[in-house]
Write a protein that holds these residues in place. Sequence first.
Motif, PDB file in Angstrom:
ATOM      1  N   ASP A 113       0.480 -63.420  -1.956  1.00  0.00           N
ATOM      2  CA  ASP A 113      -0.626 -64.043  -2.174  1.00  0.00           C
ATOM      3  C   ASP A 113      -1.148 -64.033  -3.336  1.00  0.00           C
ATOM      4  N   PRO A 114      -2.152 -64.801  -3.923  1.00  0.00           N
ATOM      5  CA  PRO A 114      -2.904 -64.656  -5.065  1.00  0.00           C
ATOM      6  C   PRO A 114      -3.678 -63.386  -5.343  1.00  0.00           C
ATOM      7  N   ALA A 115      -4.144 -62.784  -4.362  1.00  0.00           N
ATOM      8  CA  ALA A 115      -4.678 -61.485  -4.417  1.00  0.00           C
ATOM      9  C   ALA A 115      -3.599 -60.221  -4.757  1.00  0.00           C
ATOM     10  N   GLY A 116      -2.661 -60.343  -4.478  1.00  0.00           N
ATOM     11  CA  GLY A 116      -1.601 -59.525  -4.671  1.00  0.00           C
ATOM     12  C   GLY A 116      -1.044 -59.686  -6.116  1.00  0.00           C
ATOM     13  N   ILE A 117      -0.976 -60.846  -6.590  1.00  0.00           N
ATOM     14  CA  ILE A 117      -0.675 -61.333  -7.944  1.00  0.00           C
ATOM     15  C   ILE A 117      -1.522 -60.662  -9.028  1.00  0.00           C
ATOM     16  N   ARG A 118      -2.900 -60.827  -8.832  1.00  0.00           N
ATOM     17  CA  ARG A 118      -3.823 -60.049  -9.465  1.00  0.00           C
ATOM     18  C   ARG A 118      -3.585 -58.515  -9.749  1.00  0.00           C
ATOM     19  N   THR A 119      -3.175 -58.133  -8.690  1.00  0.00           N
ATOM     20  CA  THR A 119      -2.854 -56.815  -8.712  1.00  0.00           C
ATOM     21  C   THR A 119      -1.725 -56.201  -9.293  1.00  0.00           C
ATOM     22  N   VAL A 120      -0.603 -57.104  -9.329  1.00  0.00           N
ATOM     23  CA  VAL A 120       0.537 -57.026 -10.109  1.00  0.00           C
ATOM     24  C   VAL A 120       0.231 -57.305 -11.593  1.00  0.00           C
ATOM     25  N   LEU A 121      -0.664 -58.138 -12.039  1.00  0.00           N
ATOM     26  CA  LEU A 121      -1.041 -58.317 -13.257  1.00  0.00           C
ATOM     27  C   LEU A 121      -1.593 -57.348 -13.828  1.00  0.00           C
ATOM     28  N   LEU A 357      -4.203 -68.956  -8.861  1.00  0.00           N
ATOM     29  CA  LEU A 357      -4.437 -67.587  -9.422  1.00  0.00           C
ATOM     30  C   LEU A 357      -5.788 -67.129  -9.058  1.00  0.00           C
ATOM     31  N   GLU A 358      -6.752 -67.850  -8.986  1.00  0.00           N
ATOM     32  CA  GLU A 358      -8.187 -67.511  -8.599  1.00  0.00           C
ATOM     33  C   GLU A 358      -8.513 -67.649  -6.949  1.00  0.00           C
ATOM     34  N   SER A 359      -7.539 -67.921  -6.319  1.00  0.00           N
ATOM     35  CA  SER A 359      -7.797 -68.230  -5.049  1.00  0.00           C
ATOM     36  C   SER A 359      -7.945 -66.754  -4.403  1.00  0.00           C
ATOM     37  N   LYS A 360      -9.093 -66.887  -3.329  1.00  0.00           N
ATOM     38  CA  LYS A 360      -9.348 -65.621  -2.418  1.00  0.00           C
ATOM     39  C   LYS A 360      -8.427 -65.336  -1.301  1.00  0.00           C
ATOM     40  N   LEU A 361      -7.413 -66.385  -1.141  1.00  0.00           N
ATOM     41  CA  LEU A 361      -6.346 -66.212  -0.066  1.00  0.00           C
ATOM     42  C   LEU A 361      -5.614 -64.814  -0.247  1.00  0.00           C
ATOM     43  N   GLU A 362      -5.610 -64.009   0.858  1.00  0.00           N
ATOM     44  CA  GLU A 362      -5.210 -62.710   0.900  1.00  0.00           C
ATOM     45  C   GLU A 362      -4.441 -62.536   2.429  1.00  0.00           C
ATOM     46  N   LEU A 363      -3.085 -62.480   2.259  1.00  0.00           N
ATOM     47  CA  LEU A 363      -2.538 -62.328   3.749  1.00  0.00           C
ATOM     48  C   LEU A 363      -2.433 -60.970   4.137  1.00  0.00           C
ATOM     49  N   GLY A 364      -2.234 -60.944   5.495  1.00  0.00           N
ATOM     50  CA  GLY A 364      -1.767 -59.566   5.936  1.00  0.00           C
ATOM     51  C   GLY A 364      -3.049 -58.916   6.692  1.00  0.00           C
ATOM     52  N   ASP A 376      -0.007 -65.781  12.849  1.00  0.00           N
ATOM     53  CA  ASP A 376      -0.910 -66.910  12.070  1.00  0.00           C
ATOM     54  C   ASP A 376      -0.268 -68.257  12.923  1.00  0.00           C
ATOM     55  N   PRO A 377      -1.129 -69.319  13.078  1.00  0.00           N
ATOM     56  CA  PRO A 377      -0.471 -70.628  13.370  1.00  0.00           C
ATOM     57  C   PRO A 377       0.419 -71.208  12.511  1.00  0.00           C
ATOM     58  N   VAL A 378       1.351 -72.060  13.061  1.00  0.00           N
ATOM     59  CA  VAL A 378       1.960 -72.913  11.839  1.00  0.00           C
ATOM     60  C   VAL A 378       1.250 -73.597  11.080  1.00  0.00           C
ATOM     61  N   ALA A 379       1.385 -73.757   9.735  1.00  0.00           N
ATOM     62  CA  ALA A 379       0.355 -74.620   8.840  1.00  0.00           C
ATOM     63  C   ALA A 379       0.683 -76.099   9.263  1.00  0.00           C
ATOM     64  N   VAL A 380      -0.318 -76.689   9.183  1.00  0.00           N
ATOM     65  CA  VAL A 380      -0.342 -78.241   9.393  1.00  0.00           C
ATOM     66  C   VAL A 380      -0.660 -78.881   8.124  1.00  0.00           C
ATOM     67  N   PRO A 381      -0.221 -79.565   7.271  1.00  0.00           N
ATOM     68  CA  PRO A 381      -0.576 -80.058   6.213  1.00  0.00           C
ATOM     69  C   PRO A 381      -1.641 -81.302   6.332  1.00  0.00           C
ATOM     70  N   GLY A 382      -2.732 -81.144   5.766  1.00  0.00           N
ATOM     71  CA  GLY A 382      -3.818 -82.067   6.060  1.00  0.00           C
ATOM     72  C   GLY A 382      -4.927 -81.561   6.952  1.00  0.00           C
ATOM     73  N   ALA A 383      -4.339 -80.413   7.676  1.00  0.00           N
ATOM     74  CA  ALA A 383      -5.495 -79.706   8.456  1.00  0.00           C
ATOM     75  C   ALA A 383      -5.583 -78.227   8.121  1.00  0.00           C
ATOM     76  N   THR A 384      -4.623 -77.443   7.361  1.00  0.00           N
ATOM     77  CA  THR A 384      -4.839 -76.187   7.103  1.00  0.00           C
ATOM     78  C   THR A 384      -5.624 -76.077   5.707  1.00  0.00           C
ATOM     79  N   PRO A 385      -6.702 -75.525   5.782  1.00  0.00           N
ATOM     80  CA  PRO A 385      -7.407 -75.550   4.576  1.00  0.00           C
ATOM     81  C   PRO A 385      -6.776 -74.713   3.407  1.00  0.00           C
ATOM     82  N   LEU A 386      -7.268 -75.306   2.333  1.00  0.00           N
ATOM     83  CA  LEU A 386      -6.732 -74.456   0.948  1.00  0.00           C
ATOM     84  C   LEU A 386      -7.889 -73.681   0.662  1.00  0.00           C
ATOM     85  N   VAL A 387      -7.474 -72.322   0.400  1.00  0.00           N
ATOM     86  CA  VAL A 387      -8.506 -71.241   0.289  1.00  0.00           C
ATOM     87  C   VAL A 387      -8.360 -71.073  -1.190  1.00  0.00           C
TER      88      VAL A 387
END
Length: 387
Positions: A113-121, A357-364, A376-387
């Motif tokens: 997820d993007p949160a993890g990428i920022r930690t790696v950077l 890169l700036e997303s607040k998405l953090e999985l786990g 987690d539910p299976v993602a549904v394009p058009g319904a699953t929100p972009l975080v």
Amino acid sequence: RVGVIGCGGRGTGAAANCLAASPDVEVWALGDVFAERVTSCLGNLNSTDINAGGRARVPKERCFTGFDAYKNVVASGVDIAILATPPHFRPRHLEAAIAAGVHVFMEKPVAVDPAGIRTVLAAAEAASAKKRSIVAGTQRRHERSYLECMSRVTGGELGKIVSARCYWNQGGLWMNPRKPEWSDMEWQLRNWLYFAWLSGDHIVEQHVHNLDVMNWAIGAHPLRAMGMGGRQVRTSPEYGHVFDHFAVEYEYPGGVNMMSMCRQIDGCAGRVEEVIVGTEGTCVTASGRAKIDGAKPWRFDGDQPDPYVQEHIDLIGAITTGRPVNEARQVAESTLTAIMGRMSAYTGKTVTWEQALESKLELGPGAYAFGSIAVDPVAVPGATPLV
């Protein structure tokens, strides 16, 4: 002295590759959430197949288990940490290793997820400041056929790159049927491929190899991604909630469009390769082969040292010569390339690099313990929100 964090098949394999890379390597410490993985890793490293020559006789006091095993490994006096757990844990393990002043070999991908990428950077910057070396498990970057081909591509032998495409299409992978005594957490850890919080989904866990080659050849990360995908065959609960196919169009600087495709479905056409199209020719690469057709035709026909060993040779060489290498940023960017493709496919939205890169998405989960954890539910394009 090498410490292994994550003692499954890939961690054991990476330790064996490191032992093969230099006679001066000693496996010093082992860590895994499961005790039997530590035991099997130790047995495999000392088997006749690997023949470590007594360089992997780790005593019980340096074999660690549990979710905090990584802390003990990096504090045990190791020079190099091999990070080979499910990808979700990679950012915090890298952060801990660099904080302890340890050099790192880390498997791809490096986050989910993007949160993890920022930690790696951030850890990449800290490693540079401390002159610690980091090599990633994107072994194509250490494979002679790729190195020779990419030197021609980046040297302009294709002319101006105008488009590209890449593929990782194959059949299904392993799955461990759930046992009655397993908690939700143990079941998910033992089937980590099928949970996005652990693997990132297969576009991240596996297809990152091809996407890394695309970034390498084009010399940039993508500006935006528009993807689609779904769950057509692996629909039963034992396969968690991940997709079994993706297709993503990436736009790179200069108007270069790259089409990416990955699939894990039995009985379908297989293809694992990269294609780069320029004004003066076309390049096709895959593990063990590379060719250019066009104004300057070329085909790789040289010796091919094992790239899985070569990446450890390169890491050890960087350490012993005092010339640090740091592959963390490039593999973080390739991982984020895969993550933004997944984000687009899951939501049905176009995703820009900045959004990803700036997303607040953090999985786990918020905490790690053997107990209940929802799928987690299976993602549904058009319904699953972009975080």
